[in-house]
Design a protein around this motif. Structure first.
Motif, mmCIF file in Angstrom:
data_model
loop_
_atom_site.group_PDB
_atom_site.id
_atom_site.type_symbol
_atom_site.label_atom_id
_atom_site.label_comp_id
_atom_site.label_asym_id
_atom_site.label_seq_id
_atom_site.Cartn_x
_atom_site.Cartn_y
_atom_site.Cartn_z
ATOM 1 N N GLU A 21 0.836 -1.189 0.000
ATOM 2 C CA GLU A 21 0.000 0.000 0.000
ATOM 3 C C GLU A 21 0.872 1.240 0.000
ATOM 4 O O GLU A 21 1.861 1.335 0.720
ATOM 5 C CB GLU A 21 -0.893 -0.013 1.231
ATOM 6 N N GLY A 22 0.514 2.191 -0.852
ATOM 7 C CA GLY A 22 1.250 3.438 -0.874
ATOM 8 C C GLY A 22 2.481 3.431 -1.734
ATOM 9 O O GLY A 22 3.351 4.280 -1.576
ATOM 10 N N VAL A 23 2.571 2.494 -2.674
ATOM 11 C CA VAL A 23 3.687 2.466 -3.613
ATOM 12 C C VAL A 23 3.149 2.304 -5.025
ATOM 13 O O VAL A 23 2.003 1.907 -5.236
ATOM 14 C CB VAL A 23 4.701 1.333 -3.304
ATOM 15 N N LEU A 24 3.995 2.628 -5.987
ATOM 16 C CA LEU A 24 3.619 2.512 -7.396
ATOM 17 C C LEU A 24 4.848 2.104 -8.184
ATOM 18 O O LEU A 24 5.937 2.645 -7.970
ATOM 19 C CB LEU A 24 3.087 3.850 -7.915
ATOM 20 N N THR A 45 0.751 12.938 -2.000
ATOM 21 C CA THR A 45 -0.067 11.730 -1.848
ATOM 22 C C THR A 45 0.482 10.715 -0.861
ATOM 23 O O THR A 45 -0.255 9.827 -0.411
ATOM 24 C CB THR A 45 -0.220 11.018 -3.208
ATOM 25 N N GLY A 46 1.768 10.798 -0.557
ATOM 26 C CA GLY A 46 2.394 9.796 0.293
ATOM 27 C C GLY A 46 2.748 8.521 -0.439
ATOM 28 O O GLY A 46 3.280 7.575 0.155
ATOM 29 N N ILE A 47 2.489 8.492 -1.732
ATOM 30 C CA ILE A 47 2.773 7.301 -2.539
ATOM 31 C C ILE A 47 4.191 7.386 -3.089
ATOM 32 O O ILE A 47 4.556 8.374 -3.729
ATOM 33 C CB ILE A 47 1.762 7.164 -3.695
ATOM 34 N N SER A 252 2.132 7.189 -24.149
ATOM 35 C CA SER A 252 0.986 7.314 -23.248
ATOM 36 C C SER A 252 1.044 6.257 -22.154
ATOM 37 O O SER A 252 1.498 5.133 -22.381
ATOM 38 C CB SER A 252 -0.327 7.161 -24.025
ATOM 39 N N ALA A 253 0.583 6.627 -20.965
ATOM 40 C CA ALA A 253 0.583 5.709 -19.825
ATOM 41 C C ALA A 253 -0.626 4.785 -19.888
ATOM 42 O O ALA A 253 -1.750 5.225 -20.165
ATOM 43 C CB ALA A 253 0.584 6.494 -18.521
ATOM 44 N N MET A 254 -0.392 3.500 -19.617
ATOM 45 C CA MET A 254 -1.457 2.499 -19.625
ATOM 46 C C MET A 254 -1.404 1.706 -18.322
ATOM 47 O O MET A 254 -0.323 1.441 -17.774
ATOM 48 C CB MET A 254 -1.294 1.549 -20.819
ATOM 49 N N LEU A 255 -2.582 1.306 -17.847
ATOM 50 C CA LEU A 255 -2.697 0.513 -16.627
ATOM 51 C C LEU A 255 -2.622 -0.965 -16.976
ATOM 52 O O LEU A 255 -3.426 -1.473 -17.771
ATOM 53 C CB LEU A 255 -4.021 0.825 -15.924
ATOM 54 N N LEU A 256 -1.653 -1.652 -16.402
ATOM 55 C CA LEU A 256 -1.455 -3.065 -16.709
ATOM 56 C C LEU A 256 -2.513 -3.939 -16.055
ATOM 57 O O LEU A 256 -2.971 -3.663 -14.939
ATOM 58 C CB LEU A 256 -0.056 -3.496 -16.265
ATOM 59 N N LYS A 257 -2.895 -5.002 -16.741
ATOM 60 C CA LYS A 257 -3.946 -5.897 -16.258
ATOM 61 C C LYS A 257 -3.577 -6.526 -14.928
ATOM 62 O O LYS A 257 -4.436 -6.729 -14.065
ATOM 63 C CB LYS A 257 -4.215 -6.982 -17.303
ATOM 64 N N VAL A 262 -3.370 -0.715 -7.945
ATOM 65 C CA VAL A 262 -4.305 -0.113 -8.901
ATOM 66 C C VAL A 262 -4.753 1.279 -8.466
ATOM 67 O O VAL A 262 -4.758 2.215 -9.283
ATOM 68 C CB VAL A 262 -5.521 -1.028 -9.105
ATOM 69 N N GLU A 263 -5.138 1.439 -7.223
ATOM 70 C CA GLU A 263 -5.616 2.748 -6.772
ATOM 71 C C GLU A 263 -4.502 3.783 -6.832
ATOM 72 O O GLU A 263 -4.730 4.944 -7.192
ATOM 73 C CB GLU A 263 -6.192 2.643 -5.356
ATOM 74 N N GLU A 264 -3.286 3.359 -6.490
ATOM 75 C CA GLU A 264 -2.145 4.267 -6.595
ATOM 76 C C GLU A 264 -1.898 4.661 -8.050
ATOM 77 O O GLU A 264 -1.531 5.807 -8.340
ATOM 78 C CB GLU A 264 -0.899 3.613 -5.997
ATOM 79 N N ALA A 265 -2.116 3.704 -8.948
ATOM 80 C CA ALA A 265 -1.937 3.986 -10.371
ATOM 81 C C ALA A 265 -2.948 5.023 -10.849
ATOM 82 O O ALA A 265 -2.608 5.958 -11.586
ATOM 83 C CB ALA A 265 -2.069 2.698 -11.184
#
Length: 341
Positions: A21-24, A45-47, A252-257, A262-265
């Protein structure tokens, strides 16, 4: 595209790629992510963000396809966005979690590689052309003849970045073909021309910003933002737009499956669509972005820079690369493999 290889982590003290939690975990091109942006993001954000570098779209695609990578976001070029999506490596974005999605400039919202921006968020965009030290060579730099029919002044002093799609496409334009060509007659000219030119090159390498700045190289096939950074350090460097045709790209940035954070992303994607933050990305790497309102926060020297503001006379020669057919990619790969020998 756009890009120099650097150390893997730009910011963090985290270790490993395990979910937390809190990392990306951001998988991005080298020397392409603003440390100031990351510091601001973490402060607000603290992330904590870990950035892992890659050097080409194909490298990133292979790594993601192999699985077990631990990354949350990837930043492919326009012609690779459909590939990531169609292979099921990324997911369609939940726009309800991205209120700043409305900040995407209209011209970058309706794009052939991602209609409506349902799968990707603009990072930066630019061109691939030729950077030349004009104290060494005073001829026309707005042509791919600079590196395909190397003038005497540049022999043994010119670099070609090892980016297959960019290099083969530039050569294809020069020899009268179109992007993703399957025309064997044109492709033979491309192959022969590249192989004949290679003995006149000093290298096929990254690092143009530094090596053009310190006169290690007198010219390079290069990206516009990198070329601007080189010019700021060495005023003799100028950027040319090949009149036969040059490559335009947008990353462009994409969210990996299989993203674990996910929330941090989503928090990060929403963050980079704030105009001031998008401008921070551009101010670091010296490429334009796709966010409305960011111009007000851009460095003054980017607002009129010839590497960023394409001269009117060369606009028509710029081409975004489509997603090539499998056959076309096979032909390009064969040419590229032969060129590497």
């Amino acid at each position: 595209m756009k890009r120099l290889l650097t150390a893997t982590a730009l910011l963090t003290a985290t270790t490993g790629l395990a979910s937390a939690e809190g990392v990306l975990q951001l998988y991005n091109w080298g020397n392409y992510t603003s440390p100031e942006l990351l510091a601001k993001f973490e402060s607000e954000t603290g992330i904590k963000v870990t950035v892992t570098d890659y050097d080409s779209n194909d490298t990133a695609l292979a790594k993601i396809e192999a699985g077990g990578h631990g990354f949350d976001l990837v930043v492919p070029s326009a012609n690779y966005v459909p590939i990531f999506a169609e292979k099921g490596l990324t997911v369609e974005l939940d726009l309800s979690k991205l209120p700043n999605h409305a900040n995407i400039a209209p011209e970058w919202m309706t794009v052939p590689w991602d209609e409506g921006r349902k799968n990707s968020i603009p990072w930066q965009w630019g061109s691939t052309g030729v950077a030349v030290n004009t104290s060494v060579y005073g001829g026309d730099i707005n042509t791919s003849a600079v590196w395909l029919e190397v003038p005497d002044e540049l022999k043994g002093k010119i670099n070609v970045v090892p980016e297959m799609m960019d290099v083969v496409s530039l050569a294809t334009f020069y020899y009268g073909g179109e992007a993703c060509s399957e025309d064997l007659e044109v492709l033979k000219k491309v192959r022969d021309g590249l192989i004949a030119a290679k003995p006149n090159w000093i290298s096929m390498d990254y690092g143009a910003t530094e090596k053009l700045s310190n006169n290690d190289w007198a010219a390079s096939v290069n990206w516009n933002g990198s070329s601007m950074r080189a010019r700021l350090a060495n005023p003799d460097v100028a950027y040319g737009y090949p009149k036969e045709g040059y490559v335009l790209w947008m990353d462009s940035a994409m969210l990996l499956k299989d993203a674990q954070n996910v929330e941090e992303a989503y928090t990060f994607l929403n963050f980079i669509m704030v105009p001031e933050n998008a401008a921070m990305i551009s101010a670091f790497a010296r490429y334009a972005n796709g966010i409305s309102g960011s111009d007000a926060f851009m460095p003054d020297d980017m607002k009129t820079a010839p590497e960023v503001v394409v001269p009117e006379e060369f606009k028509a020669a710029g081409h975004f690369l489509p997603t090539c057919s499998e056959k076309s990619r096979e032909y390009m790969t064969a040419i590229w493999t032969e060129l590497q020998k």
